[in-house]
Design a protein around this motif. Structure first.
Motif, short mmCIF file in Angstrom:
data_model
loop_
_atom_site.label_atom_id
_atom_site.label_comp_id
_atom_site.label_asym_id
_atom_site.label_seq_id
_atom_site.Cartn_x
_atom_site.Cartn_y
_atom_site.Cartn_z
N ALA A 172 -18.17 -11.99 -12.92
CA ALA A 172 -19.56 -12.33 -13.20
C ALA A 172 -19.66 -13.67 -13.91
O ALA A 172 -20.62 -14.42 -13.72
N ASN A 184 -14.92 -16.08 -16.62
CA ASN A 184 -14.10 -16.15 -17.83
C ASN A 184 -12.77 -15.44 -17.63
O ASN A 184 -12.68 -14.47 -16.89
N ARG A 197 -18.24 -36.73 -24.42
CA ARG A 197 -19.48 -35.94 -24.51
C ARG A 197 -19.38 -34.94 -25.66
O ARG A 197 -20.38 -34.51 -26.19
N ARG A 250 -14.48 -26.90 -27.80
CA ARG A 250 -14.16 -25.49 -28.02
C ARG A 250 -12.67 -25.26 -28.18
O ARG A 250 -11.92 -25.31 -27.21
N ILE A 254 -10.11 -19.26 -30.52
CA ILE A 254 -10.13 -18.60 -31.82
C ILE A 254 -9.25 -17.36 -31.74
O ILE A 254 -8.79 -16.98 -30.65
N ASP A 301 -9.19 -14.83 -28.95
CA ASP A 301 -8.89 -15.25 -27.58
C ASP A 301 -7.40 -15.23 -27.28
O ASP A 301 -6.99 -15.45 -26.14
N ILE A 338 -16.62 -22.23 -14.01
CA ILE A 338 -17.25 -22.53 -12.71
C ILE A 338 -16.17 -22.71 -11.64
O ILE A 338 -16.37 -22.34 -10.48
N VAL A 385 -23.13 -14.73 -22.38
CA VAL A 385 -22.03 -15.36 -21.64
C VAL A 385 -21.56 -16.61 -22.35
O VAL A 385 -22.36 -17.49 -22.70
N GLY A 386 -20.26 -16.66 -22.59
CA GLY A 386 -19.62 -17.83 -23.18
C GLY A 386 -18.13 -17.61 -23.07
O GLY A 386 -17.70 -16.47 -23.05
N PRO A 387 -17.36 -18.68 -22.98
CA PRO A 387 -15.93 -18.48 -22.72
C PRO A 387 -15.15 -17.84 -23.86
O PRO A 387 -14.20 -17.13 -23.61
N ARG A 388 -15.52 -18.11 -25.10
CA ARG A 388 -14.71 -17.58 -26.19
C ARG A 388 -15.16 -16.17 -26.56
O ARG A 388 -16.26 -15.75 -26.26
N SER A 389 -14.28 -15.48 -27.29
CA SER A 389 -14.57 -14.08 -27.61
C SER A 389 -15.55 -13.94 -28.78
O SER A 389 -16.07 -12.87 -29.02
N ALA A 390 -15.78 -14.98 -29.53
CA ALA A 390 -16.76 -14.97 -30.62
C ALA A 390 -17.05 -16.42 -30.96
O ALA A 390 -16.49 -17.32 -30.33
N MET A 391 -17.92 -16.65 -31.95
CA MET A 391 -18.27 -18.02 -32.34
C MET A 391 -18.66 -18.84 -31.11
O MET A 391 -18.15 -19.92 -30.87
N GLU A 392 -19.54 -18.30 -30.33
CA GLU A 392 -19.88 -18.96 -29.08
C GLU A 392 -21.39 -19.17 -29.00
O GLU A 392 -22.16 -18.30 -29.40
N VAL A 393 -21.79 -20.31 -28.50
CA VAL A 393 -23.20 -20.54 -28.20
C VAL A 393 -23.43 -19.95 -26.80
O VAL A 393 -22.67 -20.24 -25.89
N ASP A 429 -25.23 -29.58 -19.22
CA ASP A 429 -24.64 -30.32 -20.32
C ASP A 429 -23.14 -30.11 -20.35
O ASP A 429 -22.58 -29.49 -19.44
N PHE A 430 -22.50 -30.65 -21.39
CA PHE A 430 -21.04 -30.59 -21.43
C PHE A 430 -20.53 -29.16 -21.58
O PHE A 430 -19.37 -28.89 -21.33
N ARG A 431 -21.40 -28.25 -22.01
CA ARG A 431 -20.94 -26.87 -22.14
C ARG A 431 -20.82 -26.20 -20.78
O ARG A 431 -19.89 -25.45 -20.53
N SER A 458 -22.62 -26.47 -16.45
CA SER A 458 -23.59 -27.08 -15.54
C SER A 458 -24.76 -26.12 -15.32
O SER A 458 -24.64 -24.91 -15.55
N TYR A 495 -23.78 -23.52 -12.83
CA TYR A 495 -23.03 -22.39 -13.39
C TYR A 495 -23.97 -21.42 -14.08
O TYR A 495 -23.91 -20.21 -13.89
N VAL A 546 -24.44 -17.50 -13.08
CA VAL A 546 -24.04 -16.46 -14.03
C VAL A 546 -25.23 -15.64 -14.48
O VAL A 546 -25.12 -14.44 -14.74
#
Ligand SMILES: Cc1cc2nc3c(=O)[nH]c(=O)nc-3n(C[C@H](O)[C@H](O)[C@H](O)COP(=O)(O)OP(=O)(O)OC[C@H]3O[C@@H](n4cnc5c(N)ncnc54)[C@H](O)[C@@H]3O)c2cc1C
Lengths: 765, 289
Positions: free
Chosen positions: A625, A628, A678, A686, A689, A692, A747, B181-189, B256-258, B260, B263, B267
């Motif tokens: 989904a 990740n 950027r 990132r 942490i 992960d 992506i 949705v964010g790539p890290r397991s915590a501390m994520e925007v 943005d850089f986080r 597209s 994406y 998602v």
């Protein structure tokens, strides 16, 4: 008493945890001023007008310096392409133009905002293919006049080229059963140490004293001397606790600005970078493009390899010309490459300069080689692990430079160890799960180091060295334990000085896992001398023959007569009224292995001494989904020679894997068309942490290196090398699509899943 | 020098606000403010610290649920009542940064900061949240979707303090989730945030549904067209696919850089499918027991 091989707490642990350790940023001196650097806001152009008058009148400002107040000649580590300040051409965003010293940091920063500049801006060159084109605008108009080593090939924007060619590579490629061709792309990675760069400099009596938290104080001294155009003896560099470096604190940084400000104000000047400034200007791991063609026979034998690499130096060469040699070693190891051609070109762009980062260039070259192995296996229909074992190097095989790997069969053992923990045929199975394997051969940096040891009058041992403790424990655990072992002392009885170029002999800094190996050996050399001095004093004191004296557990006595033992302290005291204080010095440099000097052109980094061997396995799960990836399991088999401190070794391997995991999954400094990153803060960049990163399963091999102290080989640098490859291979396995870019973005994974479904509609995802 | 007033009571806070108005910045946990000040986004002359005001903290469960504006994310996560009555908000608060941020950060701060990526707002929107505002001269209650007017913009008036947030309890036959949705397991925007609250009848028919998002437009929003697409349906594939297409059409995520925009859109659709699957599963489990 056995000290080497045991878990002893590191000497700097408590002060660091309590916050008592003093870093450069903590230093205060009477009358000290605070500095700030005015940097170019754009990446390319020409300065039309610079106006510092308003800033000069700003409250608290003592001095503003520009190009006219500083030495103007070019200097650099390999190529003399840097200058302290630019007065006209701008080659990257962040290029220094002026520097301010003020009573407080706030006043320095306020004044910074009052500097006015007019720039005739031009479009920066950021694309590697564009930069390498001979028709491209020159990044440095005057490149021909820059000083550089003769063997370094340079042309237009190319600032280093290594070429190796066995001949007839195309012919053999064309004649092979399969040709597999792929392009791999890697982004930039920031060292992201905890302590941004800083310096405090003062000028007194014709000499500079420079306080740093730096991996390589002697390089600061020598590079500063070159930059300032003075003798290196006119500079004293004093090292302090280091908040991490990972290679980012090996070359000269902001030290020249603090020195010029200190000299022109007559006051100590402290210059500490903000995180944003540090990120924008740090010599980060270079981005690169790797083109790889491999010729393979039906039975899986690799018979030809053609590798072409383009590395981005940014606007200054830094140490990247050295790195252009790395592909030569990794193209032909750990797998035989057959008839081979390797070309690596380093190019200037209008971007911040790149440089050394743990696993220099190896991370992405290994990624290309190991991803390619998986792609070969797919094309020829062979098991991926089997293909690797078939082409693996063995004892007596050579690198492409002709250097013999006398113990490469350790790789077989490492593969077998990993297999014993995670059987290949049953690991990584299940929906959207995958397994990846990658191997590597790496070096231990051979550069010289020294140690001076003295037996103190209370029986403790003083160790004076310019080796730096950058966090790895190489000094705080490794050197301390090696020194303690020599005399049967507790590690706490070994007191190690902070590096100081006025005090200690030369040391080549914490790089390439060299400290424990090289300086440990220097300690052993010094110990031989110190022991013989102790013995001759003891022989007199104990009225025995020197040959009968033994040193046991911090005591000296006549062999076989325990009752005769007296503490080392009494020998140190006695020595003062006999031969004099007990001091000895040792030096060491790893001898260079033999190699074929004619093997390549532009080879600046000629051999890979003191080898280590590595096999990594990653098991991952992909979320369809989000794209990740979760790394479920990570296994490392690593040859370390000899474990000095088990906690130290595990910490370095766990940390190297963490850093590699960040590199392949999260971290990237994207370069915008404006030539700037950027990601401007750690909020945007990132880092992985704790949650992960799996607990790495570590299996160590200990085949002693005969030259290393106790058999020690380098440990700390290489665990990052195969990580990107192992994880990307696992993700590719999970989704059934190739992933040839670092980082592997979510992506890319989603696109890969879709691609795989189109190519193999029957495959269940 | 900045002035720092730490109010002990609501009245004291309102009094300070009436005197200084927008010349005075309200500070609750300060987890947004401290960063904004450091980066220079804001430079207030005066801070009004409200974290010590006891009556602004706490969770009241009566006919309605009231959450005090300075209630921390941690208090929300550990509230037994909210775990039962507002599980979507609980899971949203549990994704705000890490433990430290959840201890210091407050629900009112998350709302008033009005970030496009504010994690609690989608769940609050799905629970038809109202915000209670007070000034020294007046009081009013506003729907949350009217309170958040744009990227980092609210309709808070000068002198007003957000005192409490009111939410509707999860009905008995309903389920809800928050997916971040964010790539890290915590501390994520959140690259994408999606809340779904849905009531399904014993026959499997969607009787009520709320879908709300964050990080896919300048402000978090309720996706009405997507809701309409599945209201009355049995969550059959076609209805779900229609909802996905409505939702992704309504979204206008950033490139943005986080991540597209492509994406984020992709998602977002998957998140909706997942959220509906989870809710349906919860519904089935409830039916079975
Ligand atoms: C490391 C870190 C990670 C974070 N991660 C996340 C995350 O994952 N998801 C997320 O959504 N947020 C995240 N945040 C942002 C922040 O923690 C949350 O938005 C938090 O809820 C803000 O609450 P606060 O009390 O700290 O707000 P403050 O910083 O005190 O205030 C924020 C804004 O709201 C205003 N305000 C606060 N209370 C009131 C009130 N009662 N009346 C009127 N105005 C008020 C303030 O004036 C200010 O403009 C993170 C922050 C940090 C530092």
């Amino acid at each position: 008493m056995k000290i080497v091989g045991e878990k002893y707490a590191r000497s700097d642990g408590v002060v660091k945890v309590r916050g008592e350790a003093l870093y450069t940023t903590d230093l205060q001196f009477p009358g000290m001023l605070f500095g700030a650097i005015f940097r170019s806001p754009v990446a390319a152009g020409r300065i039309l007008h610079l106006d510092i008058s308003a800033a000069e009148n700003s409250p608290g400002v003592h001095k503003i310096i520009t190009a006219s107040d500083a030495p103007r000649h070019r200097h650099g580590l390999v190529v003399d392409d840097e200058q302290i300040f630019t007065s006209s051409d701008i080659t990257y965003a962040g290029e220094p133009i002026a520097a301010i010293a003020a009573t407080s940091l706030a006043e320095a920063l306020a004044a910074l905002k009052k500097i006015r500049i007019e720039i005739d801006e031009i479009t920066p060159i950021v694309d590697l293919h564009e930069a390498i084109d001979p028709k491209c605008r020159l990044i440095h108009q005057g490149w021909k006049d820059f000083g550089a080593p003769e063997e370094l090939f340079r042309s237009n924007n190319i600032v280093g080229q290594m070429v190796y060619d066995d001949g007839d590579v195309d012919k053999i490629l064309n004649g092979s059963d399969f040709v597999i061709e792929n392009e791999f792309v890697a982004g930039r990675q920031y060292q992201a140490y905890m302590e941004p760069k800083g310096v405090v400099a003062s000028y007194e009596n014709g000499r500079f004293t420079v306080h740093v938290s730096h991996q390589f104080p002697f390089n600061v001294r020598d590079r500063l001397a070159k930059a300032l155009g003075i003798k290196s003896s006119a500079i004293r560099v004093v090292g302090h606790h280091i908040g991490g470096g990972f290679g980012g604190k090996l070359d000269l940084g902001i030290e020249p600005f603090a020195c010029v400000l200190a000299k022109s104000t007559g006051r100590p000047v402290k210059l500490i970078q903000s995180r944003a400034e540090d990120m924008a200007t740090c010599p980060v791991r270079e981005n690169a493009i790797i083109h790889l063609r491999t010729g393979v026979n039906r039975d899986g034998q690799i018979i030809a390899t053609d590798m072409d690499v383009i590395m981005d130096a940014g606007a200054a060469a830094g140490d990247t010309p050295y790195l252009s040699s790395i592909p030569l070693f990794l193209a032909g190891a750990p797998y035989k490459s057959g008839r081979t051609r390797v070309r690596c070109r380093v190019v200037y762009t209008n971007t911040p300069s790149t440089g050394a980062f743990r696993g220099v260039s190896g991370t992405y070259i290994n990624f290309a080689v190991e991803r390619q192995m998986d792609e070969i296996a797919k094309v020829i229909g062979m098991d991926r692990r089997q293909l690797r074992l078939k082409n693996l190097l063995h004892d007596g095989d050579c690198f492409l430079n002709g250097q013999v790997l006398s113990d490469a069969s350790i790789l077989d053992e490492a593969f077998a160890l990993v297999e014993s923990r995670a059987p290949w045929t049953t690991t990584g199975k299940g929906k959207l799960r995958g397994v990846g394997i990658a191997a590597a051969v790496w070096l231990t940096n051979p550069l010289p180091g020294s140690a001076t040891m003295k037996l103190n009058e209370d029986g403790t041992l003083g160790l004076i060295t310019a080796a730096t403790e950058n966090g790895s424990g190489a000094v705080a655990m490794g050197l301390r334990q090696i020194a303690a072992q020599e005399f049967g002392l507790e590690p706490d009885d070994v007191l190690i000085s902070m590096p100081d170029t006025d005090v200690a002999g030369y040391d080549a800094g914490s790089q390439g896992s060299r400290t424990t190996h090289v300086v440990g050996r220097a300690i052993q050399e010094a110990s031989i001398e110190l022991r013989s001095k102790i013995i001759s004093v003891a022989a007199e004191v104990l009225e025995a023959l020197p040959g009968d004296i033994e040193i046991v557990d911090g005591q000296v006595g006549v062999a076989g007569v325990p009752a005769s033992r007296i503490p080392l302290s009494s020998i140190a005291i006695a020595a003062k009224s006999m031969a004099g204080p007990l001091v000895a010095t040792g030096s060491y440099r790893t001898p260079a292995p033999e190699y074929n000097h004619q093997c390549a052109t532009g080879l600046l980094f000629t051999t890979f001494p003191t080898l280590t061997y590595h096999v990594h396995l990653a098991e991952v799960e992909v979320d369809p989904a989000t794209g990740n990836t979760t790394v479920l399991r990570y296994i490392v088999a690593q040859e370390v020679g000899k474990v000095v401190n088990p906690d130290g070794v595990r910490g370095q391997i766990q940390g190297g894997v963490a850093q590699g995991l960040g590199y392949v999954l999260y971290e990237n400094l994207d370069i915008g068309t404006d030539g700037k990153y950027r990601q401007k803060t750690l909020e945007a960049y990132r880092l992985p942490i704790a949650g992960d990163i799996p607990e790495v399963e570590i299996m160590l091999l200990e085949h002693p290196d005969l030259a290393g102290p106790h058999g020690v080989r380098g440990v700390a640098e290489p665990p990052i090398v195969p990580v990107a490859a192992a994880i990307a291979n696992a993700i590719s396995d999970a989704i059934g699509a190739p992933l040839n870019t670092i980082p592997v973005r979510p992506i890319d994974v989603l696109d890969g899943i879709r691609w795989a479904q189109e190519v193999h509609p029957d495959r269940q995802v | 020098m900045k002035e720092f007033v730490s109010a002990q009571s609501i009245d004291e806070a309102l009094d300070t606000l009436s005197r200084f108005g927008d010349d005075c910045l309200i500070m609750a946990g300060g987890t947004d403010i401290m960063i904004q000040q450091r980066t220079g986004d804001i430079d207030p002359r005066r801070y009004l610290h409200i974290e010590r005001i006891e009556s602004l903290k706490g969770i009241l469960v009566d006919e309605k649920i009231l959450i005090g504006s300075t209630t921390s994310h941690h208090s929300i996560v550990s509230s037994k009542n909210l775990q039962r009555l507002c599980p979507g908000l609980v899971s949203a608060s549990a994704t705000v940064g890490g433990w430290q941020t959840q201890e210091a950060g407050t629900l009112g701060g998350n709302i008033c900061n009005a970030s496009p990526a504010a994690d609690t707002i989608p769940s609050l929107l799905a629970a038809n949240a109202l915000v209670h505002l007070k000034s020294s001269s007046a009081e009013r209650t506003v729907r949350l979707d009217e309170f958040i007017v744009g990227r980092r913009m609210t309709s808070r008036l000068e002198g007003e303090l957000l005192v409490a947030i009111e939410v509707e309890a999860l009905p008995a036959n309903a389920s809800e989730v928050y997916i971040k949705v964010g790539p890290r397991s915590a501390m994520e925007v959140a690259l994408v945030g999606l809340a779904v609250r849905i009531s399904i009848s014993p026959l499997g028919i969607v009787e009520n549904v709320a879908i709300a998002t964050c990080s896919v437009g300048p402000k978090p929003f309720r996706a009405i067209a997507a809701e309409t697409a599945i209201l009355g349906s049995q969550l059959e594939d076609e209805a779900v696919m229609n909802a996905v297409s409505e939702l992704t059409q309504e979204a206008s995520p950033m490139d943005d850089f986080r991540a597209s925009a492509r994406y984020r859109k992709q998602v977002l659709g998957s998140a909706l499918v997942n959220a509906l699957n989870i809710c349906q599963l919860q519904h089935k489990l409830r039916e079975q027991s």
